[in-house]
Design an enzyme around this catalytic site. Structure first.
Site, short mmCIF file in Angstrom:
data_model
loop_
_atom_site.label_atom_id
_atom_site.label_comp_id
_atom_site.label_asym_id
_atom_site.label_seq_id
_atom_site.Cartn_x
_atom_site.Cartn_y
_atom_site.Cartn_z
N GLY A 22 -0.28 -0.83 -11.20
CA GLY A 22 -1.16 0.17 -10.58
C GLY A 22 -1.66 1.21 -11.57
N LEU A 45 0.76 -6.79 -6.38
CA LEU A 45 -0.70 -6.74 -6.59
C LEU A 45 -1.46 -6.42 -5.30
CD1 LEU A 45 -1.18 -9.73 -9.11
CD2 LEU A 45 -0.66 -7.33 -9.59
N SER A 139 5.33 13.67 -4.78
CA SER A 139 3.98 14.23 -4.74
C SER A 139 4.04 15.69 -4.33
CB SER A 139 3.19 13.44 -3.70
OG SER A 139 2.00 14.11 -3.37
N ALA A 140 3.04 16.43 -4.77
CA ALA A 140 2.91 17.82 -4.33
C ALA A 140 2.70 17.91 -2.83
CB ALA A 140 1.73 18.46 -5.05
N TYR A 164 1.99 9.13 5.12
CA TYR A 164 2.19 8.94 3.67
C TYR A 164 3.05 10.07 3.09
CZ TYR A 164 1.30 9.48 -1.29
OH TYR A 164 1.48 9.68 -2.64
N LYS A 168 7.09 10.37 1.34
CA LYS A 168 7.51 10.99 0.07
C LYS A 168 8.66 11.96 0.32
CE LYS A 168 4.78 8.85 -2.62
NZ LYS A 168 5.36 7.76 -3.40
N ASN A 214 -10.48 9.64 -3.02
CA ASN A 214 -10.17 10.79 -3.87
C ASN A 214 -11.40 11.22 -4.66
OD1 ASN A 214 -7.24 9.05 -4.07
ND2 ASN A 214 -7.24 11.16 -3.34
N ARG A 329 -12.69 18.65 5.08
CA ARG A 329 -11.98 17.43 5.48
C ARG A 329 -10.68 17.85 6.18
NH1 ARG A 329 -10.33 13.30 0.69
NH2 ARG A 329 -8.99 15.04 0.14
N GLY A 331 -7.07 18.38 7.32
CA GLY A 331 -5.79 18.27 6.62
C GLY A 331 -5.80 18.82 5.20
N ASP A 332 -6.99 19.16 4.66
CA ASP A 332 -7.05 19.68 3.29
C ASP A 332 -6.58 21.13 3.24
OD1 ASP A 332 -7.89 17.46 1.97
OD2 ASP A 332 -9.99 18.09 1.74
P1 NAD Z 1 -1.43 2.36 -7.11
O1 NAD Z 1 -1.74 1.87 -5.74
O2 NAD Z 1 -2.45 2.16 -8.17
O3 NAD Z 1 -0.05 1.74 -7.61
C1 NAD Z 1 0.96 1.33 -6.72
C2 NAD Z 1 1.33 -0.09 -7.08
O4 NAD Z 1 2.39 -0.53 -6.23
C3 NAD Z 1 0.16 -1.08 -6.89
O5 NAD Z 1 0.00 -1.81 -8.08
C4 NAD Z 1 0.60 -1.96 -5.72
O6 NAD Z 1 0.10 -3.27 -5.85
C5 NAD Z 1 2.11 -1.87 -5.82
N1 NAD Z 1 2.85 -2.09 -4.58
C6 NAD Z 1 2.65 -1.48 -3.37
N2 NAD Z 1 3.58 -1.91 -2.48
C7 NAD Z 1 4.38 -2.80 -3.15
C8 NAD Z 1 5.50 -3.58 -2.77
N3 NAD Z 1 6.00 -3.58 -1.53
N4 NAD Z 1 6.07 -4.37 -3.71
C9 NAD Z 1 5.57 -4.43 -4.97
N5 NAD Z 1 4.51 -3.71 -5.37
C10 NAD Z 1 3.92 -2.91 -4.47
O7 NAD Z 1 -1.07 3.91 -6.98
P2 NAD Z 1 -0.82 5.01 -8.11
O8 NAD Z 1 -1.90 6.01 -8.00
O9 NAD Z 1 -0.55 4.36 -9.40
O10 NAD Z 1 0.50 5.69 -7.52
C11 NAD Z 1 1.79 5.29 -7.95
C12 NAD Z 1 2.82 6.07 -7.16
O11 NAD Z 1 2.60 7.46 -7.36
C13 NAD Z 1 2.77 5.82 -5.66
O12 NAD Z 1 4.09 5.82 -5.17
C14 NAD Z 1 2.02 7.03 -5.14
O13 NAD Z 1 2.34 7.32 -3.82
C15 NAD Z 1 2.50 8.11 -6.10
N6 NAD Z 1 1.57 9.23 -6.19
C16 NAD Z 1 0.26 9.01 -6.52
C17 NAD Z 1 -0.63 10.07 -6.57
C18 NAD Z 1 -2.07 9.84 -6.90
O14 NAD Z 1 -2.89 10.73 -6.63
N7 NAD Z 1 -2.46 8.71 -7.49
C19 NAD Z 1 -0.17 11.37 -6.30
C20 NAD Z 1 1.17 11.58 -6.00
C21 NAD Z 1 2.04 10.49 -5.95
N1 UFG Z 2 -12.96 16.19 -2.20
C1 UFG Z 2 -14.32 16.31 -2.00
N2 UFG Z 2 -15.05 15.16 -1.86
C2 UFG Z 2 -14.49 13.92 -1.92
C3 UFG Z 2 -13.09 13.81 -2.12
C4 UFG Z 2 -12.35 14.98 -2.26
O1 UFG Z 2 -14.87 17.41 -1.94
O2 UFG Z 2 -15.21 12.92 -1.78
C5 UFG Z 2 -12.17 17.42 -2.42
C6 UFG Z 2 -11.04 17.62 -1.43
O3 UFG Z 2 -11.49 18.31 -0.28
C7 UFG Z 2 -10.05 18.43 -2.29
C8 UFG Z 2 -10.29 17.90 -3.71
O4 UFG Z 2 -11.58 17.32 -3.70
O5 UFG Z 2 -10.40 19.78 -2.28
C9 UFG Z 2 -9.27 16.85 -4.15
O6 UFG Z 2 -9.22 15.81 -3.17
P1 UFG Z 2 -8.49 14.42 -3.46
O7 UFG Z 2 -8.67 13.57 -2.25
O8 UFG Z 2 -8.92 13.87 -4.76
O9 UFG Z 2 -6.97 14.85 -3.64
P2 UFG Z 2 -6.00 15.62 -2.63
O10 UFG Z 2 -5.60 16.89 -3.32
O11 UFG Z 2 -6.56 15.72 -1.28
O12 UFG Z 2 -4.81 14.58 -2.51
C10 UFG Z 2 -3.98 14.28 -3.61
C11 UFG Z 2 -3.44 12.86 -3.53
C12 UFG Z 2 -2.52 12.69 -2.36
C13 UFG Z 2 -1.49 13.78 -2.35
C14 UFG Z 2 -2.16 15.13 -2.41
C15 UFG Z 2 -1.18 16.28 -2.46
O13 UFG Z 2 -4.50 11.94 -3.42
O14 UFG Z 2 -1.85 11.47 -2.50
O15 UFG Z 2 -2.95 15.19 -3.59
O16 UFG Z 2 -0.48 16.22 -3.62
F1 UFG Z 2 -0.78 13.68 -1.21
#
Ligand code: NAD
Ligand code: UFG
Length: 376
Positions: A22, A45, A139-140, A164, A168, A214, A329, A331-332
């Site tokens: 990922g 995957l 996550s935050a 989600y 966490k 995002n 949006r 929940g933001d």
């Molecule tokens: P991602 O979806 O790119 O990576 C997650 C990976 O896990 C994927 O490759 C997916 O195929 C794999 N996966 C999912 N379920 C599975 C299962 N049951 N068995 C095996 N593989 C599985 O996401 P990411 O952005 O790389 O995030 C990684 C981790 O960080 C996640 O746990 C996510 O919740 C956490 N996280 C992400 C963010 C963010 O904004 N990207 C923020 C905070 C926390």
């Molecule tokens: N936003 C827009 N337009 C878009 C998408 C987002 O204006 O098309 C704004 C949102 O309102 C927010 C900011 O951009 O103000 C960031 O939004 P994201 O969706 O990129 O990220 P979030 O902060 O909402 O969420 C992220 C992760 C979640 C995690 C959360 C809290 O994606 O997994 O931070 O840590 F739960």
């Protein structure tokens, strides 16, 4: 079975990276391999492509035996048992899980099952193989509507507004309880703020399915011409320009944070600083590893607004990014950024890259790979 010893040379340490194909996982594999660790990836995957791991090999130039890949589900106990039997795993970095906030509201059962049950199976099989060292992707979002800004690890957790986020929060509790029940566990909970950017090679990056939820991938797809205009969700927040403020962190900095967490787990008492608020300090094991639960924010400590991001990305790609103001949006929250002093003091880690670098790297990835890995 006694826990594995992490207080050794990293060339001898094998790390199981769940979800390693990922976005964050692939970047973490690069950092681990660059530091000399051996890596075993398990990923089903479901939200990634095996091509990402091929590119990790290209970037790092490692031989096949240093990066092994199992296309398996962490819910598949037999597959996990085989992985632990075939590899001498010392520690786990656990990324695997579903992560789309909106989708989790529609599919709570799938989210609770994959994220919670998956982690339970993983920890159970790991324990049976004497592996009790785990770094978890939190996550935050666990801070909910934060009680104060900037957010330190002492900020109380608040209930998340979606399944989600609940997974966490619950998994943080479950992993903490594992340590309370068995002090041999070493647990690090890393609370990420908003990871963006890509590896500087432009070979790996974020490849969301469908229309991105995002901000950054959305902006990047507008820049590359796949989407027309960025919808800015609200311009009437109590922030300098009225748009939402977040703590964006370069994914490579985040990946380095995981390597720092592994080092911290392996550190002996006396070599590291005291574990501060929000952590449960545990005794040093006879094998020298540091036990306990370490909780760390990983961000930059700087807040950027949606319009700051649009502007920085325009500069990075050299063209105007069209945007339209839309309603807020659901929940933001208005503002979300971290204090990362604890990670600096205890993990000896700090983010290095600023927003303009994050956008430049993200643009390189997006412009070189407009359709992502395109291999699903
Ligand atoms: P991602 O979806 O790119 O990576 C997650 C990976 O896990 C994927 O490759 C997916 O195929 C794999 N996966 C999912 N379920 C599975 C299962 N049951 N068995 C095996 N593989 C599985 O996401 P990411 O952005 O790389 O995030 C990684 C981790 O960080 C996640 O746990 C996510 O919740 C956490 N996280 C992400 C963010 C963010 O904004 N990207 C923020 C905070 C926390
Ligand atoms: N936003 C827009 N337009 C878009 C998408 C987002 O204006 O098309 C704004 C949102 O309102 C927010 C900011 O951009 O103000 C960031 O939004 P994201 O969706 O990129 O990220 P979030 O902060 O909402 O969420 C992220 C992760 C979640 C995690 C959360 C809290 O994606 O997994 O931070 O840590 F739960």
């Amino acid at each position: 079975m006694a826990n594995k010893n992490l207080a050794q040379n990293q060339n001898e340490i094998t790390v199981l990276v769940t979800g390693g194909a990922g976005f964050i996982g692939s970047h973490t594999c690069v950092e681990l391999l660059d530091e000399g660790y051996r890596v075993v990836v398990v990923d089903n995957l479901s939200n990634s492509s095996a091509a990402a791991l091929e590119r990790v090999r290209t970037i790092t130039g490692v031989a096949d035996d240093r990066l092994r890949f199992y296309e398996s589900d962490i819910l598949n106990r037999d597959a996990l048992k085989r992985i632990f039997s075939e590899n001498d795993i010392d520690a786990i970095i656990h990324f695997a899980g579903f992560k789309a906030v909106g989708e989790s509201v529609q599919k709570p059962l799938e989210y609770y099952w994959n994220n919670i049950a998956g982690t339970l199976v993983l920890c159970d099989v790991a324990r049976a193989h004497g592996v009790k060292n785990i770094v978890f992707s939190s996550s935050a979002t666990v801070y909910g509507e934060p009680e104060f800004i900037p957010i330190t690890e002492a900020c109380p957790k608040h209930s998340a507004t979606n399944p989600y986020g609940q997974t966490k929060s619950m998994l943080e509790q479950i992993l903490t309880d594992l340590y309370v029940g068995d002090n041999e566990w070493n647990i690090v909970l890393l609370r990420y703020f908003n990871p963006i950017g890509a590896h500087e090679s432009g070979l790996i990056g974020e490849d969301p399915k469908g229309i991105p939820n995002n901000l950054l991938p959305y902006v990047a797809q507008v820049a590359v011409g796949k989407l027309e205009s960025v919808g800015v969700f609200g311009d009437d927040y109590d922030t300098p320009d009225g748009t939402g403020v977040r703590d964006y962190i370069h994914v490579v900095d985040l990946a380095r944070g995981h390597v720092a967490a592994l080092r911290w787990m392996g550190g002996k008492v006396g070599t590291g600083k005291a574990i501060g608020l929000g952590s449960i300090e545990g005794p040093t094991q006879t094998n020298g590893t540091r036990a306990g639960v370490g909780i760390f924010n990983l961000g930059t400590g700087t807040g950027s607004s949606v319009l700051d991001v649009v502007k920085a990305f325009s500069q990075a790609c050299g063209k105007d990014i069209p945007y339209q103001i839309k309603p807020r949006r659901a929940g933001d929250i208005a503002v979300n950024y971290a204090v990362c002093d604890k990670a600096r003091d205890e993990l000896d880690w700090a983010a290095r890259f600023d927003l303009s670098r994050m956008c430049a790297d993200s643009w390189r990835w997006q412009s070189n790979n407009p359709d992502g890995y395109n291999a699903r």
